[in-house]
Design an enzyme around this catalytic site. Structure first.
Site, PDB file in Angstrom:
ATOM      1  N   GLY A 116      -4.122  -6.987   5.119  1.00 45.44           N
ATOM      2  CA  GLY A 116      -5.223  -6.121   5.511  1.00 45.44           C
ATOM      3  C   GLY A 116      -6.213  -6.733   6.483  1.00 45.44           C
ATOM      4  N   THR A 143       0.363  -0.747   6.837  1.00 42.89           N
ATOM      5  CA  THR A 143       0.446  -1.532   5.601  1.00 42.89           C
ATOM      6  C   THR A 143       0.783  -2.962   5.977  1.00 42.89           C
ATOM      7  OG1 THR A 143       1.758  -1.892   3.592  1.00 42.89           O
ATOM      8  CG2 THR A 143       2.831  -0.646   5.326  1.00 42.89           C
ATOM      9  N   GLY A 144       0.278  -3.903   5.178  1.00 39.64           N
ATOM     10  CA  GLY A 144       0.528  -5.314   5.462  1.00 39.64           C
ATOM     11  C   GLY A 144      -0.703  -6.118   5.131  1.00 39.64           C
ATOM     12  N   THR A 168       0.912  -1.127   0.000  1.00 44.12           N
ATOM     13  CA  THR A 168       0.000   0.000   0.000  1.00 44.12           C
ATOM     14  C   THR A 168       0.944   1.167   0.000  1.00 44.12           C
ATOM     15  OG1 THR A 168      -1.756  -1.075   1.262  1.00 44.12           O
ATOM     16  CG2 THR A 168      -1.541   1.252   1.578  1.00 44.12           C
ATOM     17  N   ARG A 228     -13.021  -7.995  -2.786  1.00 42.55           N
ATOM     18  CA  ARG A 228     -12.343  -7.946  -1.481  1.00 42.55           C
ATOM     19  C   ARG A 228     -11.899  -6.512  -1.175  1.00 42.55           C
ATOM     20  NH1 ARG A 228      -7.059  -6.171   0.313  1.00 42.55           N
ATOM     21  NH2 ARG A 228      -6.497  -7.407   2.139  1.00 42.55           N
ATOM     22  N   GLY A 261      -9.630  -4.328   1.629  1.00 41.40           N
ATOM     23  CA  GLY A 261      -8.661  -4.492   2.719  1.00 41.40           C
ATOM     24  C   GLY A 261      -8.819  -3.417   3.782  1.00 41.40           C
ATOM     25  N   ASP A 262      -7.755  -3.174   4.512  1.00 39.04           N
ATOM     26  CA  ASP A 262      -7.774  -2.204   5.615  1.00 39.04           C
ATOM     27  C   ASP A 262      -7.576  -0.764   5.142  1.00 39.04           C
ATOM     28  OD1 ASP A 262      -5.099  -3.199   4.883  1.00 39.04           O
ATOM     29  OD2 ASP A 262      -4.437  -1.626   6.246  1.00 39.04           O
TER      30      ASP A 262
HETATM   31  N1  ASP Z   1      -3.032  -3.533   3.571  1.00 37.25           N
HETATM   32  C1  ASP Z   1      -3.221  -3.673   2.140  1.00 37.25           C
HETATM   33  C2  ASP Z   1      -4.363  -4.582   1.867  1.00 37.25           C
HETATM   34  O1  ASP Z   1      -4.493  -5.604   2.520  1.00 37.25           O
HETATM   35  C3  ASP Z   1      -2.029  -4.192   1.476  1.00 37.25           C
HETATM   36  C4  ASP Z   1      -0.742  -3.687   2.085  1.00 37.25           C
HETATM   37  O2  ASP Z   1      -0.709  -2.711   2.784  1.00 37.25           O
HETATM   38  O3  ASP Z   1       0.301  -4.291   1.886  1.00 37.25           O
HETATM   39  O4  ASP Z   1      -5.117  -4.288   0.963  1.00 37.25           O
END
Ligand code: ASP
Length: 299
Positions: free
Chosen positions: A234, A231-232, A181, A209, A211-212
């Site tokens: 989600g 980030t990560g 992200t 879908r 995410g966060d």
């Molecule tokens: N958090 C984001 C998601 O899950 C992806 C990311 O931040 O790496 O959509």
């Protein structure tokens, strides 16, 4: 008070792409120098990262499992109560600019077809994303791993029958891991905070879908005590409301690094997490994998 800008290019993105994050931090600082608000500065940073093409946002967005479609999310928030997001959108070059348009509606979030139609109403032209070589290679790799049952990079899929849940218009056999992200946190010289995020989502992903990144308190939060972006993976970030949890640490008087550390320590080690946090005490970033970061601080 010093102005601070922190930007990131995504948990697990390559560290050699940090030049793009520096450029985004610089653009945001220039916006502050020109007298623009912290929110406008955060949007300027994310807008640049979306156009970079290396990061999983805007032009660089990853492909969904069908290998054709892209759906993107973006959000912004500041300590004055401005809050807007878009989710599951396509055919828009800069999702963060569409999120900014949502600010002048009665709503906080627009999603899917309605959001795309709203973009056209606001004069944002149709933009056909062309997946780059990285997105294609990533897609091939993920589909290979799914087919082989190799879930080492995607533990959240280990218990999931992806063929059964396939909701794309194409055949699953025709059809890749990654997440990332982009995000920015800004403190202006008056001590006001703003944040912005944008993503092409995680991979692999079913159609629809979310995410966060566009969910308040999960991928982002800003208030009078500071600004936070995450980030990560989600789904894990959402379950733990990572951004709000870090913010609560700031509100309780923790410095940004300690507030991030507390939340990171509680996060499952197998899943990527990166966090940026800025408060009156300064700015910090933490990650359990790589996290390319840009930073500018000026009186
Ligand atoms: N958090 C984001 C998601 O899950 C992806 C990311 O931040 O790496 O959509």
């Amino acid at each position: 008070m010093n102005a601070i800008v922190l930007t990131h290019g995504g948990a697990s993105a390559r560290m050699e792409w940090a030049d793009g994050c520096d450029a985004a931090a610089h653009v945001a600082m220039q916006a502050l120098d020109a007298g623009r608000t912290a929110l406008e500065a955060a949007v300027a940073a994310v807008n640049l990262l979306e156009g970079d093409g290396r990061f999983n946002a805007g032009k660089g967005s990853v492909l969904r499992m069908d290998g054709v479609s892209m759906e993107m999310d973006a959000a912004l928030m500041d300590d004055a109560g401005h809050l807007a997001a878009v989710a599951g959108i396509r055919d828009v070059e800069h999702p963060i600019l569409l999120a900014r348009e949502v600010l002048s509606t009665p709503h906080c979030m627009l999603a899917g077809e309605g959001a795309v139609a709203f973009a056209r109403k606001r004069g944002i032209p149709e933009y056909r994303h062309q997946p780059g070589p990285r997105a294609r290679e990533l897609h091939r790799q993920i589909m290979r791993e799914l087919a082989e049952g190799d879930f080492s990079d995607m533990p959240q899929w280990a218990e999931q029958d992806w063929r059964r849940d396939w909701n794309f218009l194409t055949d699953p056999e025709l059809a890749a891991g990654a997440c990332d992200t982009v995000g920015a946190v800004v403190r202006d010289r008056h001590g006001h905070f703003a944040v912005a995020t944008s993503t092409g989502g995680a991979a692999p992903m079913l159609r629809g879908r979310i995410g966060d990144a566009p969910l308040v308190g999960c991928g982002f939060f800003a208030g009078p005590h500071g600004g936070v972006v995450a980030t990560g993976i989600g789904e894990e970030i959402t379950r733990r409301m990572v951004a709000r949890s870090v913010y609560e640490g700031l509100a309780a008087g923790l410095d940004p690094e300690s507030a991030c550390r507390r939340v990171l320590a509680d996060f499952p080690e197998a899943w990527d997490l990166g966090i940026l946090a800025v408060s009156a005490q300064g700015g910090a970033h933490l990650a359990n994998r790589t996290l390319p970061v840009g930073r500018e601080e000026r009186p």
